[in-house]
Design an enzyme around this catalytic site. Structure first.
Site, PDB file in Angstrom:
ATOM      1  N   ILE A  22     -13.549  11.064   3.571  1.00 12.00           N
ATOM      2  CA  ILE A  22     -13.655   9.599   3.490  1.00 12.00           C
ATOM      3  C   ILE A  22     -12.466   8.968   4.200  1.00 12.00           C
ATOM      4  O   ILE A  22     -11.318   9.304   3.926  1.00 12.00           O
ATOM      5  CB  ILE A  22     -13.640   9.115   2.024  1.00 12.00           C
ATOM      6  N   TYR A  23     -12.758   8.027   5.096  1.00 12.58           N
ATOM      7  CA  TYR A  23     -11.694   7.296   5.786  1.00 12.58           C
ATOM      8  C   TYR A  23     -12.059   5.815   5.783  1.00 12.58           C
ATOM      9  O   TYR A  23     -13.151   5.448   6.227  1.00 12.58           O
ATOM     10  CB  TYR A  23     -11.558   7.835   7.213  1.00 12.58           C
ATOM     11  N   ILE A  64      -5.672   3.703  -6.230  1.00  9.50           N
ATOM     12  CA  ILE A  64      -7.024   3.911  -5.693  1.00  9.50           C
ATOM     13  C   ILE A  64      -7.824   4.846  -6.598  1.00  9.50           C
ATOM     14  O   ILE A  64      -8.997   4.597  -6.887  1.00  9.50           O
ATOM     15  CB  ILE A  64      -6.966   4.430  -4.236  1.00  9.50           C
ATOM     16  N   HIS A  99       5.099   4.952   2.821  1.00  9.63           N
ATOM     17  CA  HIS A  99       5.365   6.007   3.817  1.00  9.63           C
ATOM     18  C   HIS A  99       6.157   5.436   4.994  1.00  9.63           C
ATOM     19  O   HIS A  99       7.110   6.055   5.480  1.00  9.63           O
ATOM     20  CB  HIS A  99       4.050   6.600   4.349  1.00  9.63           C
ATOM     21  N   CYS A 134       0.846  -1.199   0.000  1.00  8.28           N
ATOM     22  CA  CYS A 134       0.000   0.000   0.000  1.00  8.28           C
ATOM     23  C   CYS A 134       0.883   1.250   0.000  1.00  8.28           C
ATOM     24  O   CYS A 134       2.040   1.198   0.427  1.00  8.28           O
ATOM     25  CB  CYS A 134      -0.848  -0.018   1.267  1.00  8.28           C
ATOM     26  N   CYS A 137     -15.687   4.779  14.030  1.00 10.64           N
ATOM     27  CA  CYS A 137     -15.227   4.557  15.405  1.00 10.64           C
ATOM     28  C   CYS A 137     -14.064   5.488  15.735  1.00 10.64           C
ATOM     29  O   CYS A 137     -13.076   5.545  14.999  1.00 10.64           O
ATOM     30  CB  CYS A 137     -14.780   3.098  15.560  1.00 10.64           C
ATOM     31  N   HIS A 140      -1.184  -4.457   5.535  1.00  9.81           N
ATOM     32  CA  HIS A 140      -2.612  -4.627   5.845  1.00  9.81           C
ATOM     33  C   HIS A 140      -3.463  -5.007   4.632  1.00  9.81           C
ATOM     34  O   HIS A 140      -4.678  -5.030   4.721  1.00  9.81           O
ATOM     35  CB  HIS A 140      -3.164  -3.344   6.490  1.00  9.81           C
ATOM     36  N   GLU A 141      -2.826  -5.302   3.487  1.00 11.96           N
ATOM     37  CA  GLU A 141      -3.579  -5.752   2.306  1.00 11.96           C
ATOM     38  C   GLU A 141      -3.207  -7.209   2.064  1.00 11.96           C
ATOM     39  O   GLU A 141      -2.042  -7.505   1.785  1.00 11.96           O
ATOM     40  CB  GLU A 141      -3.216  -4.893   1.087  1.00 11.96           C
ATOM     41  N   GLY A 195      -7.768  11.740  -0.482  1.00 11.05           N
ATOM     42  CA  GLY A 195      -6.360  12.138  -0.418  1.00 11.05           C
ATOM     43  C   GLY A 195      -6.097  12.966   0.828  1.00 11.05           C
ATOM     44  O   GLY A 195      -6.971  13.706   1.282  1.00 11.05           O
ATOM     45  N   THR A 202       0.605   3.481   2.062  1.00 13.29           N
ATOM     46  CA  THR A 202       0.935   3.652   3.484  1.00 13.29           C
ATOM     47  C   THR A 202       2.221   2.906   3.836  1.00 13.29           C
ATOM     48  O   THR A 202       3.062   3.407   4.589  1.00 13.29           O
ATOM     49  CB  THR A 202      -0.221   3.131   4.368  1.00 13.29           C
TER      50      THR A 202
END
Length: 343
Positions: free
Chosen positions: A288-289, A177, A45, A40, A109, A65-66, A265, A42
């Site tokens: 969006i998250y 994405i 990063h 990802c 959450c 996490h993918e 983004g 992420t």
């Protein structure tokens, strides 16, 4: 028992192959034997150890996490899963007791913990997650596609935030994405789907995925493309995928009055925009998250089952021992999704 895992070992650039203890299965958990993982943005990063990573990522920690894998053990309280089920999973682990969780808005959450961001991740031979977070993959969906359900979910959540049927859609940012969001928009019945970037490799990928126009804004003006398409009133829906202030401001300028924007983004925290565009045009902006749990996941499976073809977005495969090559190609910007094979 020790297992292989990719970990952030030191507070500096890089990710390392390590040996870690096999995770233990709690009452409400499942143990997944990982088949494939995807890298990802992420993870890049985290590899680069940028400012966000330095503030966010505990060291040492298994990242990633993918993924897709197979259920090999089940906690005693778990219902609805069997040994051998093929699963991916929601990377946001939620608390279950805040107002949003109890109100059915789980993706909002306030106590969310990220797999491979705040706790041990999926770049390992085995992963333990709460059974609540696991999603069974229908048989006709390949391991490759299942391994990218997490970012595909970001794309679907963003794209389906607003009605797209017969609408003109602008997507700023042709990362994987953004390209997947463009493909979703086209698939569900948008009219013109225009995507912008300055990376010609990724714009070419977007063309393969069937966008109306992929625009290199370093070379042509968005307004000229709109005129060429016969658009006289601006875009109805904007999907901002880049976090680039110039891209967002260009979107605001080219939106129709009453236009709707979904923002995925992540811009610099002090980004300035022309608020007159928002107020006098009556624009709606929605942040969006993550993905809606689990509505987005069912939509993802259904979109693929109804003929959405994401295969062009997966451009590179590596064996897990060659993970460094995978990170190098991701960091170059000359790739779509990069898959690491653990089998």
């Amino acid at each position: 028992m020790k297992i292989k895992a990719l970990s952030k070992l030191k507070p500096e650039q890089g990710i390392w192959m390590t040996e870690v203890d096999k995770p233990e299965v709690g009452h409400n958990d499942i143990l997944i034997k990982i088949k494939k993982t995807a890298i990802c943005g992420t993870d890049v990063h985290i590899y680069n150890w940028d400012e966000w990573s330095q503030k966010t990522i505990p060291v040492p920690m298994v990242v990633g996490h993918e993924y897709v894998g197979e259920v090999v053990a089940i906690g005693q309280e778990v219902r609805g899963f069997e040994i051998g089920d093929r699963v991916s999973g929601e990377g946001h682990i939620t608390c279950g007791h805040c107002r949003n969780c109890r109100g059915g808005r789980t993706h909002l959450c306030r106590n969310t913990i990220g797999v491979g961001v705040n706790r041990e991740g999926a770049f390992a031979e085995y992963l333990v997650i709460p059974a609540f977070n696991a999603f069974k993959i229908p048989d006709e969906i390949s391991d490759d596609l299942a391994s990218i359900f997490d970012p595909f979910g970001n794309a679907v959540h963003t794209a389906l935030s607003f009605d797209l049927v017969g609408e003109d859609v602008l997507i700023t940012g042709a990362g994987p994405i953004g390209i997947m969001a463009a493909a979703v928009a086209k698939h569900v019945g948008a009219r013109h789907v225009v995507i912008t970037d300055v990376n010609e490799y990724r714009l070419e990928l977007a063309r393969k995925m069937g966008v109306t126009r992929a625009v290199n804004v370093a070379e042509e003006k968005l307004e000229d493309v709109m005129a060429e398409l016969g658009m006289t009133e601006g875009f109805d829906v904007g999907l901002e995928m880049s976090g680039n202030p110039a891209a967002f401001n260009s979107m605001l300028t080219t939106m129709n009055h009453g236009g709707r924007i979904a923002l995925l983004g992540i811009p610099p925290s002090d980004m300035g925009i022309d608020w007159n565009q928002v107020i006098f045009k009556g624009l709606v902006i929605k942040g969006i998250y993550g993905r809606e749990m689990f509505e987005t996941w069912y939509k993802m499976a259904s979109l693929i089952q109804s003929g959405l073809d994401l295969s062009p977005i997966i451009t590179h495969h590596y064996k897990i021992d060659d993970f460094q090559e995978g990170f190098d190609v991701m960091r170059s910007g000359m790739s779509g999704k990069v898959i690491l094979d653990w089998e």
